[in-house]
Write a protein that holds these residues in place. Structure first.
Motif, short mmCIF file in Angstrom:
data_model
loop_
_atom_site.label_atom_id
_atom_site.label_comp_id
_atom_site.label_asym_id
_atom_site.label_seq_id
_atom_site.Cartn_x
_atom_site.Cartn_y
_atom_site.Cartn_z
N ASN B 249 0.78 -1.24 0.00
CA ASN B 249 0.00 0.00 0.00
C ASN B 249 0.81 1.29 0.00
O ASN B 249 0.24 2.36 0.10
CB ASN B 249 -0.98 0.06 1.19
CG ASN B 249 -2.10 -0.95 1.05
OD1 ASN B 249 -2.10 -1.74 0.10
ND2 ASN B 249 -3.04 -0.93 1.96
N ARG B 250 2.16 1.22 -0.07
CA ARG B 250 2.92 2.47 -0.15
C ARG B 250 2.77 3.05 -1.55
O ARG B 250 2.63 2.30 -2.53
CB ARG B 250 4.40 2.22 0.13
CG ARG B 250 4.89 2.23 1.58
CD ARG B 250 3.93 1.68 2.55
NE ARG B 250 4.53 1.47 3.87
CZ ARG B 250 4.10 0.54 4.71
NH1 ARG B 250 3.11 -0.28 4.35
NH2 ARG B 250 4.66 0.41 5.89
N GLN B 251 2.85 4.36 -1.64
CA GLN B 251 2.60 5.02 -2.91
C GLN B 251 3.58 4.56 -3.98
O GLN B 251 3.21 4.33 -5.13
CB GLN B 251 2.67 6.54 -2.72
CG GLN B 251 2.19 7.34 -3.92
CD GLN B 251 3.33 7.73 -4.84
OE1 GLN B 251 4.50 7.62 -4.47
NE2 GLN B 251 3.01 8.16 -6.04
N ASP B 252 4.89 4.45 -3.61
CA ASP B 252 5.88 4.05 -4.63
C ASP B 252 5.61 2.63 -5.13
O ASP B 252 5.81 2.32 -6.30
CB ASP B 252 7.32 4.19 -4.10
CG ASP B 252 7.50 3.59 -2.72
OD1 ASP B 252 6.55 2.95 -2.21
OD2 ASP B 252 8.60 3.74 -2.15
N GLN B 255 2.57 2.86 -7.47
CA GLN B 255 2.99 3.52 -8.71
C GLN B 255 3.70 2.54 -9.63
O GLN B 255 3.43 2.44 -10.82
CB GLN B 255 3.92 4.69 -8.34
CG GLN B 255 4.40 5.51 -9.51
CD GLN B 255 3.26 6.28 -10.16
OE1 GLN B 255 2.41 6.82 -9.45
NE2 GLN B 255 3.21 6.31 -11.47
N ASN B 313 -7.20 3.85 -5.85
CA ASN B 313 -6.44 4.04 -4.62
C ASN B 313 -5.17 4.83 -4.86
O ASN B 313 -4.75 5.61 -4.01
CB ASN B 313 -6.09 2.69 -4.00
CG ASN B 313 -7.20 2.17 -3.12
OD1 ASN B 313 -7.50 2.75 -2.09
ND2 ASN B 313 -7.85 1.11 -3.58
N LEU B 314 -4.53 4.60 -6.01
CA LEU B 314 -3.30 5.32 -6.31
C LEU B 314 -3.59 6.81 -6.42
O LEU B 314 -2.81 7.65 -5.95
CB LEU B 314 -2.68 4.80 -7.61
CG LEU B 314 -1.38 5.46 -8.04
CD1 LEU B 314 -0.30 5.25 -6.98
CD2 LEU B 314 -0.90 4.89 -9.38
N THR B 317 -3.70 8.53 -3.06
CA THR B 317 -2.53 8.41 -2.20
C THR B 317 -1.50 9.44 -2.62
O THR B 317 -1.11 9.47 -3.78
CB THR B 317 -1.92 7.00 -2.31
OG1 THR B 317 -2.94 6.06 -2.06
CG2 THR B 317 -0.81 6.81 -1.31
N GLU B 318 -1.05 10.26 -1.68
CA GLU B 318 -0.09 11.29 -2.06
C GLU B 318 1.32 10.69 -2.19
O GLU B 318 1.62 9.64 -1.61
CB GLU B 318 -0.08 12.42 -1.06
CG GLU B 318 0.16 11.98 0.36
CD GLU B 318 -0.20 13.07 1.35
OE1 GLU B 318 0.56 14.00 1.45
OE2 GLU B 318 -1.25 12.96 2.01
N ALA B 319 2.17 11.37 -2.96
CA ALA B 319 3.52 10.87 -3.20
C ALA B 319 4.26 10.71 -1.87
O ALA B 319 4.22 11.59 -1.02
CB ALA B 319 4.26 11.85 -4.10
N ALA B 323 -1.54 4.38 1.19
CA ALA B 323 -2.98 4.37 0.91
C ALA B 323 -3.74 4.39 2.23
O ALA B 323 -3.37 3.68 3.17
CB ALA B 323 -3.34 3.13 0.10
#
Lengths: 313, 340
Positions: B249-252, B255, B313-314, B317-319, B323
């Motif tokens: 669930n981390r943004q990177d 991505q 969800n992406l 979610t901010e950079a 999430a």
């Protein structure tokens, strides 16, 4: 007469209690709820183990050494108290006695091999922490009932933390500052060469002081578990720096021989209250460590001013 | 006549009061809730504090509670947090919501709070003192779900690489236990390697790069969150075929997954707990103060992202973030009634 009251010597002695009083009054003013039996109890109970650890550190500083392992040591004692002392009291107490003996052994090692105590105790801090993790791999355990009921004692009128702190300060004061034996022990920090020439064994004195430090470290760990009800291998790591700061804040010095048990207890209380004071102020936590440091610097700067006034006379 | 009128007015007031009580507005309007947090040094915790701020400031503005202040200790230390909790009692808060530095070390302070009549709700880092409420995460189930997903997606089975978290932390043990349980149950997979990624991309990348040369072909990577992107980078650098890497669930991570999905139809899933669980704890505390009957042990649902809802969800979610979902009073009531 008035001059005598305001002489630098008296002022220097008064500085630790005055700092504590100022802090306490500010807290009462910020949060009047603390000005009650219940409030003082909550405010000061966690200061008791810090005061005990500070007294332990004071014995080490008194013989011109420094103990960087006291936090790890108190954590280990806390873990042993919450497990072995609770399950098999005899074995647990034996283990604690062995720890005190180990501390005396450290004193001997440092003296005989002329090792820098900072290096030895820094190394030992990892040993204590490692042992604590071995004794209690995951946080848990349970405080023995008798320690728990002692630490949550509700005596009439005066809250237990205050009684315990005053008793601790007075007992150590009488033993170290007013007795013949205490004078010799302090002398070993002030002028070891003179004591050695007079026929005293510096080795034995150092071992005694380290054993005393170990003893009070054990008391600190037990008191801490009595308050928290269970232990964690990292529970008291903060005590290393708190205890050193407490001794210095209470009028002790790094040069050895110049310590004050009453001052050390007051210093520990001041540090514990400084945290509460800052939190009542609603200060951003990012600033709190800095602010705690600022309080330390202000008190020490005042002491320096007083000492300069002393020299001018 | 007048008397009857009086009675009917009384009855009307009573009905009005009852309906107000149901809206959970009247009873807690004067109550103050504090958050005692032990650590704020990573993206998850930062998101947790932002969610708290967002949801509670709205709750304060519309008069649901009088105050909801967040306190974070300067150092992540048990004794410091215990002192902080005792200070919060003295400041007269009606409830304290805790993310604890230790499950056991704060019990003394928590007991003091309960004895003083303060409601204590712990979440994420929970406390074991029986008088407190616990909003726990079933980390074991989370680890097991990863393997069950892989078993579904890779019916032939194969070799797995396991990336673990920070050694010695309870969460790491639980997730790993769940993964091993899943492997034993499905009977399709073999864990051929295990490294500690410490829930950080850079650490995971180094650790995976270190172990890769010694591994046979792997079909999947099971992770704990915060380590999937690092693992992907290491595997790409080694020139191996990309296995199915479960994300956290981390943004990177999301991505990267999106890029792979667009480029070659890469499929995986992502699971972690939402930092917004702090807001669930807030509503649970509010419900307890309101007099609702709340079981002491509640379980928070995971936030799972699948192939279908990845984009959605992406986008939210901010950079550099995680999430997140923020919980409402209704969500809290659902969780509570689910545990009854």
């Amino acid at each position: 007469m008035i001059g005598a009251i305001f002489s630098p010597r008296v002022l220097r002695g008064l500085l630790p209690p005055l700092s504590l009083a100022v802090l306490l009054i500010s807290i009462f003013w910020l949060q009047p709820r603390t000005m009650s039996y219940f409030g003082l109890n909550l405010l000061l109970n966690l200061a008791v183990p810090i005061a005990l650890a500070t007294i332990a550190q004071m014995f080490i500083l008194c013989v011109n050494e420094l103990d960087l392992s006291i936090g790890g040591f108190v954590s280990l004692v806390a873990c042993i108290t919450a497990t072995w002392v609770q399950e098999t009291p005899l074995f647990g107490l034996l283990a604690l006695a062995a720890l005190i003996a180990a501390y005396a052994g450290l004193g001997a090692l440092i003296h005989i091999r002329q090792l820098p105590s900072i290096v030895v105790t820094l190394g030992m801090s990892f040993v204590w922490l490692g042992l604590a993790v071995l004794v209690l791999p995951t946080p848990g355990g349970k405080a023995p009932d008798w320690i728990r009921s002692l630490m949550t004692l509700k005596p009439p009128m005066i809250p237990f933390p205050i009684i315990a702190s005053v008793a601790l300060a007075l007992i150590v004061h009488v033993a170290l500052m007013r007795s013949a034996g205490g004078t010799v022990l302090r002398g070993a920090g002030g002028n070891p060469a003179a004591l050695a020439r007079a026929g005293w064994s510096i080795l034995r004195i150092k071992m005694t002081m380290f054993a005393l430090a170990g003893f009070f470290g054990v008391l600190s760990g037990m008191a801490l578990v009595g308050l928290t009800t269970s232990a964690d291998a990292n529970i008291a790591l903060r005590y290393t720096l708190l205890s050193i700061a407490g001794v210095i804040l209470g009028g002790g010095e790094f040069v050895g021989g110049r310590v004050s048990p009453i001052g050390a207890v007051i210093g520990a209380m001041t540090l514990a209250l400084a945290g509460s004071f800052l939190s009542f102020l609603r200060l951003n936590p990012d600033w709190q460590i800095g602010a705690q440091g600022a309080i330390l610097i202000i008190v020490l700067a005042l002491r320096l001013l007083i000492r300069q006034a002393e020299k001018r006379r | 006549m007048l008397r009857i009128k009086g009675i009917s007015v009384l009855a009307l007031v009573a009905v009005a009061a009852a309906s107000f009580g149901q809206a959970a507005l009247a009873d807690t309007a004067g109550k103050r809730i504090a958050l005692s947090n032990n650590y704020a040094g990573n993206s998850w915790r930062q998101a947790m504090l932002r969610s708290w701020e967002k949801v509670t400031s709205a709750a304060v503005a519309d008069g649901t509670v009088a105050a909801a202040d967040a306190f974070t200790t300067a150092e992540n230390q048990v004794t410091e947090q215990a002192a902080q909790i005792q200070n919060l009692i003295l400041q007269g808060y009606d409830a304290i919501v805790i993310n604890a530095a230790s499950p056991e070390g704060l019990n003394g302070a928590v007991k003091e709070a309960c004895d003083a009549g303060v409601t204590v709700v712990s979440f994420d880092g929970i406390v074991t003192e029986p008088c407190a409420w616990r909003i726990a995460v079933n980390f074991k189930q989370m680890g097991k779900d990863e393997v069950l997903y892989l078993a579904d997606k890779l019916p032939d089975g194969g070799n797995l690489l396991e990336i673990r978290g920070l050694a010695g932390v309870f969460v790491d043990d639980e997730i790993s236990a769940g993964i091993h349980e899943g492997v034993a149950e499905t009977g399709k997979f073999t864990i051929v390697g295990s490294v500690n990624g410490n829930w950080a991309q850079d650490v995971a990348q180094k650790a995976v790069a270190g172990i890769l040369p010694s591994l046979p072909d792997i079909v999947g990577v099971v992770t704990q969150g915060g380590d999937g992107y690092g693992a992907a980078q290491a595997i790409k650098a080694a020139g191996r075929d990309m296995p199915v890497i479960v994300m956290g669930n981390r943004q990177d991570e999301l991505q990267w997954w999106k890029e792979q999905k667009d480029a070659n139809g890469y499929e995986t899933m992502s699971v972690s707990i939402a930092p917004g669980v702090s807001t669930l704890a807030f509503w649970v505390a509010q419900q307890v103060l309101d007099g609702a009957d709340v079981p002491k042990d509640l379980t928070v649902p995971f936030l799972r992202i699948d192939q279908g809802n990845l984009e959605e969800n992406l986008a939210t979610t901010e950079a550099g973030g995680v999430a997140n979902v923020e919980y409402s009073l209704e969500d809290a009531k659902t969780v509570i009634s689910g545990a009854m």
